[in-house]
Design a protein around this motif. Structure first.
Motif, PDB file in Angstrom:
ATOM      1  N   ILE A 137      29.360  21.384  -1.005  1.00 17.34           N
ATOM      2  CA  ILE A 137      29.869  22.754  -1.097  1.00 17.34           C
ATOM      3  C   ILE A 137      28.735  23.673  -0.689  1.00 17.34           C
ATOM      4  CG2 ILE A 137      30.804  24.558  -2.605  1.00 17.34           C
ATOM      5  CD1 ILE A 137      31.934  22.337  -4.381  1.00 17.34           C
ATOM      6  N   THR A 138      28.939  24.436   0.374  1.00 21.04           N
ATOM      7  CA  THR A 138      27.867  25.271   0.900  1.00 21.04           C
ATOM      8  C   THR A 138      28.295  26.724   1.004  1.00 21.04           C
ATOM      9  OG1 THR A 138      28.400  25.024   3.257  1.00 21.04           O
ATOM     10  CG2 THR A 138      27.113  23.264   2.238  1.00 21.04           C
ATOM     11  N   TYR A 139      27.313  27.610   1.015  1.00 20.07           N
ATOM     12  CA  TYR A 139      27.545  29.054   1.057  1.00 20.07           C
ATOM     13  C   TYR A 139      26.652  29.663   2.138  1.00 20.07           C
ATOM     14  CZ  TYR A 139      29.102  27.735  -3.650  1.00 20.07           C
ATOM     15  OH  TYR A 139      29.702  27.102  -4.715  1.00 20.07           O
ATOM     16  N   ASN A 140      27.161  30.676   2.833  1.00 21.80           N
ATOM     17  CA  ASN A 140      26.340  31.343   3.839  1.00 21.80           C
ATOM     18  C   ASN A 140      26.505  32.859   3.753  1.00 21.80           C
ATOM     19  OD1 ASN A 140      28.948  31.547   4.955  1.00 21.80           O
ATOM     20  ND2 ASN A 140      28.205  31.396   7.039  1.00 21.80           N
ATOM     21  N   VAL A 141      25.615  33.578   4.414  1.00 29.57           N
ATOM     22  CA  VAL A 141      25.715  35.040   4.409  1.00 29.57           C
ATOM     23  C   VAL A 141      27.016  35.442   5.093  1.00 29.57           C
ATOM     24  CG1 VAL A 141      23.226  35.422   4.322  1.00 29.57           C
ATOM     25  CG2 VAL A 141      24.354  35.204   6.543  1.00 29.57           C
ATOM     26  N   SER A 142      27.605  36.525   4.608  1.00 34.52           N
ATOM     27  CA  SER A 142      28.971  36.865   4.995  1.00 34.52           C
ATOM     28  C   SER A 142      29.125  37.391   6.418  1.00 34.52           C
ATOM     29  CB  SER A 142      29.543  37.903   4.020  1.00 34.52           C
ATOM     30  OG  SER A 142      29.597  37.380   2.718  1.00 34.52           O
ATOM     31  N   TRP A 143      28.009  37.683   7.087  1.00 42.97           N
ATOM     32  CA  TRP A 143      28.144  38.176   8.462  1.00 42.97           C
ATOM     33  C   TRP A 143      28.114  37.053   9.490  1.00 42.97           C
ATOM     34  CZ3 TRP A 143      23.784  37.136  11.376  1.00 42.97           C
ATOM     35  CH2 TRP A 143      22.572  36.993  10.693  1.00 42.97           C
ATOM     36  N   LEU A 144      28.029  35.805   9.015  1.00 44.83           N
ATOM     37  CA  LEU A 144      28.107  34.651   9.902  1.00 44.83           C
ATOM     38  C   LEU A 144      29.450  33.941   9.736  1.00 44.83           C
ATOM     39  CD1 LEU A 144      24.531  33.128   9.467  1.00 44.83           C
ATOM     40  CD2 LEU A 144      25.485  34.113  11.560  1.00 44.83           C
ATOM     41  N   ARG A 145      29.883  33.268  10.773  1.00 49.56           N
ATOM     42  CA  ARG A 145      31.144  32.551  10.706  1.00 49.56           C
ATOM     43  C   ARG A 145      31.035  31.350   9.775  1.00 49.56           C
ATOM     44  NH1 ARG A 145      35.111  30.813  15.753  1.00 49.56           N
ATOM     45  NH2 ARG A 145      36.790  30.013  14.440  1.00 49.56           N
ATOM     46  N   GLN A 146      32.127  31.039   9.091  1.00 49.58           N
ATOM     47  CA  GLN A 146      32.173  29.877   8.208  1.00 49.58           C
ATOM     48  C   GLN A 146      32.340  28.594   9.018  1.00 49.58           C
ATOM     49  OE1 GLN A 146      35.438  31.984   6.495  1.00 49.58           O
ATOM     50  NE2 GLN A 146      34.710  31.605   4.413  1.00 49.58           N
ATOM     51  N   GLU A 147      31.684  27.519   8.567  1.00 51.38           N
ATOM     52  CA  GLU A 147      31.850  26.234   9.247  1.00 51.38           C
ATOM     53  C   GLU A 147      33.266  25.713   9.049  1.00 51.38           C
ATOM     54  OE1 GLU A 147      29.664  21.860   9.484  1.00 51.38           O
ATOM     55  OE2 GLU A 147      28.644  23.570   8.575  1.00 51.38           O
ATOM     56  N   GLU A 148      33.780  25.819   7.840  1.00 57.38           N
ATOM     57  CA  GLU A 148      35.161  25.425   7.550  1.00 57.38           C
ATOM     58  C   GLU A 148      36.006  26.693   7.446  1.00 57.38           C
ATOM     59  OE1 GLU A 148      37.468  22.544   4.401  1.00 57.38           O
ATOM     60  OE2 GLU A 148      36.064  24.002   3.567  1.00 57.38           O
ATOM     61  N   ASN A 149      37.041  26.786   8.252  1.00 56.60           N
ATOM     62  CA  ASN A 149      37.909  27.964   8.253  1.00 56.60           C
ATOM     63  C   ASN A 149      38.762  27.973   6.975  1.00 56.60           C
ATOM     64  OD1 ASN A 149      40.114  29.788   8.698  1.00 56.60           O
ATOM     65  ND2 ASN A 149      39.650  29.725  10.889  1.00 56.60           N
ATOM     66  N   GLN A 150      38.346  28.778   6.004  1.00 52.34           N
ATOM     67  CA  GLN A 150      39.022  28.781   4.706  1.00 52.34           C
ATOM     68  C   GLN A 150      40.440  29.344   4.779  1.00 52.34           C
ATOM     69  OE1 GLN A 150      37.726  27.241   2.082  1.00 52.34           O
ATOM     70  NE2 GLN A 150      35.903  26.780   3.296  1.00 52.34           N
ATOM     71  N   TYR A 151      40.674  30.278   5.699  1.00 52.62           N
ATOM     72  CA  TYR A 151      41.999  30.901   5.794  1.00 52.62           C
ATOM     73  C   TYR A 151      43.054  29.898   6.254  1.00 52.62           C
ATOM     74  CZ  TYR A 151      38.473  34.532   6.281  1.00 52.62           C
ATOM     75  OH  TYR A 151      37.349  35.296   6.111  1.00 52.62           O
ATOM     76  N   LEU A 152      42.658  28.959   7.119  1.00 54.99           N
ATOM     77  CA  LEU A 152      43.591  27.957   7.614  1.00 54.99           C
ATOM     78  C   LEU A 152      43.547  26.680   6.776  1.00 54.99           C
ATOM     79  CD1 LEU A 152      43.073  28.360  11.476  1.00 54.99           C
ATOM     80  CD2 LEU A 152      44.796  29.419  10.011  1.00 54.99           C
ATOM     81  N   LEU A 162      35.281  35.137  -2.398  1.00 58.35           N
ATOM     82  CA  LEU A 162      34.237  34.199  -2.005  1.00 58.35           C
ATOM     83  C   LEU A 162      34.677  33.386  -0.787  1.00 58.35           C
ATOM     84  CD1 LEU A 162      31.413  33.129  -2.807  1.00 58.35           C
ATOM     85  CD2 LEU A 162      32.582  31.376  -4.152  1.00 58.35           C
ATOM     86  N   MET A 163      35.957  33.102  -0.674  1.00 58.68           N
ATOM     87  CA  MET A 163      36.488  32.367   0.466  1.00 58.68           C
ATOM     88  C   MET A 163      36.438  33.185   1.757  1.00 58.68           C
ATOM     89  SD  MET A 163      39.813  30.682  -1.388  1.00 58.68           S
ATOM     90  CE  MET A 163      40.691  30.518   0.179  1.00 58.68           C
ATOM     91  N   GLY A 164      36.310  34.496   1.628  1.00 58.95           N
ATOM     92  CA  GLY A 164      36.241  35.337   2.821  1.00 58.95           C
ATOM     93  C   GLY A 164      37.234  36.475   2.853  1.00 58.95           C
ATOM     94  N   TYR A 165      38.078  36.580   1.825  1.00 55.77           N
ATOM     95  CA  TYR A 165      39.006  37.709   1.763  1.00 55.77           C
ATOM     96  C   TYR A 165      38.274  38.929   1.213  1.00 55.77           C
ATOM     97  CZ  TYR A 165      42.861  34.498   2.767  1.00 55.77           C
ATOM     98  OH  TYR A 165      43.702  33.586   3.365  1.00 55.77           O
ATOM     99  N   ALA A 166      37.242  39.313   1.925  1.00 56.09           N
ATOM    100  CA  ALA A 166      36.408  40.452   1.553  1.00 56.09           C
ATOM    101  C   ALA A 166      35.594  40.836   2.781  1.00 56.09           C
ATOM    102  CB  ALA A 166      35.469  40.087   0.394  1.00 56.09           C
ATOM    103  N   ARG A 167      35.038  42.019   2.768  1.00 56.57           N
ATOM    104  CA  ARG A 167      34.175  42.413   3.883  1.00 56.57           C
ATOM    105  C   ARG A 167      32.815  41.735   3.757  1.00 56.57           C
ATOM    106  NH1 ARG A 167      33.131  48.151   3.572  1.00 56.57           N
ATOM    107  NH2 ARG A 167      33.739  47.909   1.399  1.00 56.57           N
ATOM    108  N   GLY A 168      32.205  41.446   4.905  1.00 50.67           N
ATOM    109  CA  GLY A 168      30.895  40.833   4.895  1.00 50.67           C
ATOM    110  C   GLY A 168      29.768  41.841   4.877  1.00 50.67           C
ATOM    111  N   ALA A 169      30.068  43.057   5.281  1.00 49.29           N
ATOM    112  CA  ALA A 169      29.134  44.185   5.270  1.00 49.29           C
ATOM    113  C   ALA A 169      29.985  45.421   5.540  1.00 49.29           C
ATOM    114  CB  ALA A 169      28.052  44.017   6.324  1.00 49.29           C
ATOM    115  N   TYR A 170      29.357  46.572   5.617  1.00 45.22           N
ATOM    116  CA  TYR A 170      30.142  47.795   5.822  1.00 45.22           C
ATOM    117  C   TYR A 170      30.947  47.701   7.119  1.00 45.22           C
ATOM    118  CZ  TYR A 170      31.425  52.667   6.430  1.00 45.22           C
ATOM    119  OH  TYR A 170      32.139  53.821   6.609  1.00 45.22           O
ATOM    120  N   ALA A 171      32.261  47.892   7.024  1.00 40.71           N
ATOM    121  CA  ALA A 171      33.175  47.874   8.174  1.00 40.71           C
ATOM    122  C   ALA A 171      33.202  46.533   8.898  1.00 40.71           C
ATOM    123  CB  ALA A 171      32.825  48.997   9.164  1.00 40.71           C
TER     124      ALA A 171
END
Length: 292
Positions: free
Chosen positions: A208-223, A240-249
């Motif tokens: 289980i890995t985590y990365n900064v939100s402005w980079l693409r996820q290795e595993e597409n959580q939405y799909l 945490l899965m990505g249903y949030a902004r990674g930075a302003y706008a």
């Protein structure tokens, strides 16, 4: 340099300090072995159906099963573990936020050769991130005991401070041996790889890995997580899965909508995200523009 081991009562500050220094740490017996057995039971239909890897890097005698949030309730608890999240927050403190990057059961079968030594952050098109700027904080939970013989993850402690794109062999590494229920922490900059399995049993771990939100996820959580399942999940996990902004706008939906509205329409608001995050990001953007 040896791998530091800690108890479950260790503070996130201490774990993060060890990761800053060595790039790797083990927390022994983080959860009871029964928790790992429960995960194995929940995922058995999926792990049994998973094919062996197609190449030497993924492992021709290794099975990699993903989509764990949608398939295992217990794995959701591991993803949201308070110590893991607090440690991750400190490791990648130079970025506004972080997100779930990958969920995967890795089962290394008997006869599997050692994986090539690499850095996980090479997944980002081999971009040379500045030394000391960690874009990932990763975990491997031991579903079975990890030993040098059965393919324990191999690491080079301190290599988070090495130059990029170096080449190493298994003999240059140390095995991250740990008991069932323990967890290995490691950064995206540490040189590591799955060990060779010279035993007669399968070595299994949950990556289980985590990365900064402005980079693409290795595993597409939405799909990977069907929308009908996503709608049943807690808001904190969804963000945490990505249903949030990674930075302003960054990462809003159509007319500046908060991504959480896609799965939780009742949480609609007038900003680009939740009020606290929106205010913090606006302030950060404002301060940056003033300085530049």
């Amino acid at each position: 340099m040896s791998i530091q081991h800690f108890s479950p009562s260790t503070s996130p500050d201490e774990i993060a300090a060890a990761l800053a220094q060595d790039g790797v740490a083990v927390v022994d017996r983080m959860v009871a072995p029964a928790v790992m057995d429960k995960v194995a039971e929940e995922l058995r239909p999926f792990t049994d159906a998973t094919r062996l890897g197609p190449d030497d890097f993924s492992g021709r005698k290794t099975r990699r099963t993903g989509g764990l949030i949608g398939r295992s309730k217990t794995c959701r608890d591991l993803v949201m573990d308070p110590m893991v999240l607090a440690t991750t927050r400190k490791v990648r403190s130079k970025a506004m936020s972080f997100q779930l990057h990958l969920t995967q059961v890795i089962a290394i079968g008997p006869g599997q050769e050692a994986q090539p030594i690499h850095r996980d952050q090479w997944a980002f098109d081999f971009f040379p991130f500045p030394q000391g700027y960690e874009v990932q904080c990763n975990t491997i939970w031991a579903m079975t005991d990890f030993t040098a013989e059965n393919g324990a993850t191999r690491v080079i402690p301190g290599s988070n401070r090495y130059e990029d794109k170096l080449q190493f062999r298994e003999k240059d590494t140390e095995p991250a041996e740990m008991s069932k229920g323990s967890v290995l922490f490691y950064t995206g900059s540490i040189y590591h790889g799955g060990g060779a399995n010279r035993s007669t049993t399968t070595r299994t771990g949950i990556n289980i890995t985590y990365n900064v939100s402005w980079l693409r996820q290795e595993e597409n959580q939405y799909l990977s997580v069907p929308l009908e399942i996503a709608r049943t999940l807690p808001v904190e996990l969804l963000r945490l899965m990505g249903y949030a902004r990674g930075a302003y706008a960054l990462g809003y939906v159509d007319d500046l909508r908060d991504p959480i509205e896609v799965v939780k329409p009742e949480l609609r608001n007038s900003g680009l995200g939740d009020a606290e995050t929106d205010a913090r990001m606006r302030q950060q953007a404002s301060e940056f523009l003033k300085q530049n």
